[in-house]
Design an enzyme around this catalytic site. Structure first.
Site, mmCIF file in Angstrom:
data_model
loop_
_atom_site.group_PDB
_atom_site.id
_atom_site.type_symbol
_atom_site.label_atom_id
_atom_site.label_comp_id
_atom_site.label_asym_id
_atom_site.label_seq_id
_atom_site.Cartn_x
_atom_site.Cartn_y
_atom_site.Cartn_z
ATOM 1 N N GLY A 12 0.825 -1.201 0.000
ATOM 2 C CA GLY A 12 0.000 0.000 0.000
ATOM 3 C C GLY A 12 0.855 1.245 0.000
ATOM 4 C CG ASN A 63 -5.753 -8.645 -3.272
ATOM 5 O OD1 ASN A 63 -5.552 -8.200 -2.137
ATOM 6 N ND2 ASN A 63 -6.867 -9.276 -3.596
ATOM 7 C CB VAL A 64 -1.385 -7.810 0.608
ATOM 8 C CG1 VAL A 64 -0.385 -6.793 0.077
ATOM 9 C CG2 VAL A 64 -2.574 -7.141 1.275
ATOM 10 C CG ASN A 90 0.883 1.376 4.823
ATOM 11 O OD1 ASN A 90 0.566 2.060 5.794
ATOM 12 N ND2 ASN A 90 0.411 1.622 3.595
ATOM 13 C CE1 TYR A 158 -8.425 -0.551 10.154
ATOM 14 C CE2 TYR A 158 -8.865 0.447 12.294
ATOM 15 C CZ TYR A 158 -8.052 0.299 11.181
ATOM 16 O OH TYR A 158 -6.869 0.994 11.104
#
Length: 246
Positions: A12, A63-64, A90, A158
């Site tokens: 990112g 795409n991680v 990140n 989150y």
């Protein structure tokens, strides 16, 4: 760790905090692979800024949350520069859901946030570990959040995902020692595009903090580099929040 000529991957790395980290690493002499998933234009802009300043950088797409894409990305970086010495995990996402609205927290939300925020960091760490172990030296910094400590944030999933990042940091620090150091920075509120549309809330928060200002992406970037350079530090979750959780 002296960052001069070290090969660093920033996930990112083309937007927000990631772009500041990419540029700060380059200022300190690192060769920087700026990862992006969809924000190619942002990543290429950061690469050009680094090159204009005399540094070395490339943009790398992955795409991680996809292990195969991560492995291909790391292999491409190693093909370009021979190895990977530093990883800054990140990349992260969120969904804005009121904490009390449990019904809005669907399987899709859980899976999306965990796949990127937790599994993505693991996939990246696993992919770079063989190169760092071969060199008998390496460092990883994960970006957590005070949400992972307080349990409050943009959404319940989150906050839980960031708590998992804090735990992942400690587990990886044990699993990858002694060659690889793994630490985590847990920022509080940071002035980024996350606040778009919430500027009034941001301006109300800042004066109530002990230091009376929000962190900037540059604050976080500078501290990431300080953690990378500290050879006696591993397995730590370090809060950087202008006293927000004090």
């Amino acid at each position: 760790m002296d960052l001069i000529n070290k090969v660093a991957l920033v996930t990112g790395g083309g937007t927000g905090i990631g772009s500041a980290i990419s540029q700060e690493l380059a200022k300190r002499g690192a060769k920087v692979a700026v990862n992006y998933s969809r924000s190619e234009a942002g990543a290429q802009e950061i690469v050009q800024r680094i090159k204009a300043g005399g540094g070395e950088a490339i943009a790398v797409q992955a795409n991680v949350a996809d292990d195969e894409e991560v492995r291909r990305m790391v292999a491409a970086i190693a093909e370009e520069w021979g190895t990977v010495d530093v990883l800054v995990n990140n990349a992260g996402i969120t969904r804005h859901i009121p904490l009390e609205d449990l019904e809005a927290v669907t399987d899709e939300v859980w899976n999306e946030l965990y796949n990127v925020n937790v599994k993505g960091m693991f996939f990246c760490a696993r992919a770079v570990a063989p190169y760092m172990n071969k060199n008998k030296h390496g460092a990883i910094v994960n970006l957590g959040s005070i949400a992972g400590t307080t349990g409050s944030g943009s959404s319940l999933p989150y906050a839980v995902s960031k708590s998992a990042v804090h735990g992942l940091t400690k587990s990886l620090a044990r699993a990858l020692a002694p060659a690889i150091r793994v630490n985590c920075i847990a920022p509080g509120a940071v002035v980024t595009r996350w606040w778009a549309g919430r500027e009034e809330q941001m301006h109300k928060l800042a004066p109530n903090l002990p230091l009376q200002h929000l962190s900037t992406p540059e604050d976080i970037a500078s501290f990431v580099c300080a953690v990378l350079e500290q050879e006696a530090l591993t397995g730590q979750v370090i809060t950087l929040d202008s006293g927000q959780t004090m």
